[in-house]
Motif scaffolding. Structure first.
Motif, mmCIF file in Angstrom:
data_model
loop_
_atom_site.group_PDB
_atom_site.id
_atom_site.type_symbol
_atom_site.label_atom_id
_atom_site.label_comp_id
_atom_site.label_asym_id
_atom_site.label_seq_id
_atom_site.Cartn_x
_atom_site.Cartn_y
_atom_site.Cartn_z
ATOM 1 N N GLN A 56 -3.848 -1.878 -4.440
ATOM 2 C CA GLN A 56 -3.562 -0.836 -5.435
ATOM 3 C C GLN A 56 -4.771 0.062 -5.689
ATOM 4 O OE1 GLN A 56 -1.527 -2.125 -9.021
ATOM 5 N NE2 GLN A 56 -2.605 -0.614 -10.253
ATOM 6 N N VAL A 107 3.869 1.183 1.596
ATOM 7 C CA VAL A 107 2.644 0.468 1.952
ATOM 8 C C VAL A 107 2.939 -0.583 3.028
ATOM 9 C CG1 VAL A 107 0.983 -1.226 1.092
ATOM 10 C CG2 VAL A 107 1.407 0.873 -0.196
ATOM 11 N N VAL A 164 6.652 2.442 -3.699
ATOM 12 C CA VAL A 164 5.250 2.287 -3.315
ATOM 13 C C VAL A 164 5.070 1.081 -2.401
ATOM 14 C CG1 VAL A 164 2.915 1.872 -4.154
ATOM 15 C CG2 VAL A 164 4.417 3.443 -5.397
ATOM 16 N N LEU A 199 3.188 8.520 2.317
ATOM 17 C CA LEU A 199 1.891 7.884 2.114
ATOM 18 C C LEU A 199 0.955 8.444 3.183
ATOM 19 C CD1 LEU A 199 0.118 5.689 0.756
ATOM 20 C CD2 LEU A 199 1.112 4.041 2.369
ATOM 21 N N TRP A 245 -6.109 6.458 0.264
ATOM 22 C CA TRP A 245 -4.694 6.755 0.488
ATOM 23 C C TRP A 245 -4.113 7.554 -0.673
ATOM 24 C CZ3 TRP A 245 -2.547 5.707 5.108
ATOM 25 C CH2 TRP A 245 -3.188 4.781 5.926
ATOM 26 N N MET A 297 -2.591 -4.922 4.388
ATOM 27 C CA MET A 297 -1.910 -4.381 3.211
ATOM 28 C C MET A 297 -2.886 -3.548 2.381
ATOM 29 S SD MET A 297 1.105 -4.356 1.809
ATOM 30 C CE MET A 297 1.992 -5.821 2.332
ATOM 31 N N ILE A 298 -2.453 -2.391 1.941
ATOM 32 C CA ILE A 298 -3.300 -1.498 1.156
ATOM 33 C C ILE A 298 -3.297 -1.963 -0.300
ATOM 34 C CG2 ILE A 298 -3.663 0.873 0.392
ATOM 35 C CD1 ILE A 298 -2.000 1.736 2.888
ATOM 36 N N ARG A 333 -3.151 9.182 4.639
ATOM 37 C CA ARG A 333 -4.575 8.846 4.622
ATOM 38 C C ARG A 333 -5.370 10.070 4.153
ATOM 39 N NH1 ARG A 333 -6.874 4.504 7.396
ATOM 40 N NH2 ARG A 333 -5.092 4.288 8.807
ATOM 41 N N ARG A 363 1.276 1.145 -10.285
ATOM 42 C CA ARG A 363 1.274 0.758 -8.869
ATOM 43 C C ARG A 363 0.188 1.475 -8.075
ATOM 44 N NH1 ARG A 363 6.565 1.381 -10.743
ATOM 45 N NH2 ARG A 363 7.982 -0.379 -10.373
ATOM 46 N N VAL A 364 -0.519 2.394 -8.740
ATOM 47 C CA VAL A 364 -1.583 3.159 -8.092
ATOM 48 C C VAL A 364 -2.817 3.121 -8.990
ATOM 49 C CG1 VAL A 364 -0.029 4.694 -6.832
ATOM 50 C CG2 VAL A 364 -0.762 5.319 -9.138
ATOM 51 N N LEU A 368 -0.273 8.700 -2.175
ATOM 52 C CA LEU A 368 1.182 8.567 -2.103
ATOM 53 C C LEU A 368 1.813 9.749 -2.829
ATOM 54 C CD1 LEU A 368 3.192 5.339 -2.184
ATOM 55 C CD2 LEU A 368 4.100 7.384 -3.279
ATOM 56 N N LEU A 375 -5.099 3.255 -3.688
ATOM 57 C CA LEU A 375 -3.964 4.186 -3.733
ATOM 58 C C LEU A 375 -4.083 5.162 -4.892
ATOM 59 C CD1 LEU A 375 -0.855 1.883 -3.207
ATOM 60 C CD2 LEU A 375 -1.455 3.826 -1.768
#
Length: 201
Positions: A4, A114, A110, A137, A94, A1-2, A139, A46-47, A96, A7
């Protein structure tokens, strides 16, 4: 899992808004607030950092973003150039990406992108029928490859995605959640529809 902190969020607001008469589309009112403010709500908190890709109206957009990112090259070359500019500007693994004219995006956009990316390099949102390439999303290590593609004349987002390991993440909310508003008529229709029957998010 990425996590926060890995991101960065990017709102694409760098277009010319030609089909809306040349107005700065992200700042067009929608439900008493600018379109971009609705989109920002889906990313804020969220980022790690929130960027807005804008080529004008920097002061207005600056109130809604941690940083403003102009296109790396001038001439309004389209959303792929905006994505490239965001990939270069991001300080995280990452990025988004969302467009500024999609006010009904799912609240958990988000988290679901993810969760759906797995081992891929790009996750693209779908509505069960079609893809929405500007909701993705990505890379950030792909920046150099995208720069090379742009230099070679590529401007189609889906063709660039196809060069990499990408996955589709479908959202049950359907097409209305990803409706992007290109004209004043589309804006008015969606505004009325949401007022009568709010989108489930």
């Amino acid at each position: 899992m990425i996590p926060q902190h890995d991101l960065t969020g990017l709102i694409l607001a760098g277009g010319q808004g030609r089909r809306m008469g040349g107005v700065d589309k992200g700042l067009v009112p929608f439900g008493e607030r600018p379109l971009v403010a609705h989109v920002r709500e889906r990313l804020a908190g969220r980022v790690a950092e929130l960027l807005i890709n804008a080529n004008r109206s920097h002061a207005a957009y600056g109130e809604l973003a941690d940083r403003i990112v102009e296109d790396a090259e001038g001439g309004y070359q389209g959303p792929l150039m905006g994505i490239y500019s965001g990939l270069l500007a991001a300080h995280t693994p990452w990025l988004l990406v969302v467009p500024c004219d999609t006010p009904a995006l799912p609240e958990d956009l988000v988290a679901r992108l993810v969760a759906g990316i797995g081992e891929a390099d790009i996750a693209v949102a779908g509505d069960g029928q079609r893809l929405h390439p500007v909701v993705a999303l990505i890379r950030t290590s792909l920046a150099e490859d995208l720069g090379q593609a742009l230099a070679a004349g590529e401007r189609k987002i889906d063709r660039w995605y196809a060069r990499h390991a990408w996955v589709r993440v479908d959202f049950a909310e359907g097409a209305e959640a990803f409706a992007n508003l290109n004209t004043q008529e589309e804006r008015q229709r969606l505004e009325q529809a949401l007022a009568q029957e709010p989108v489930k998010r």
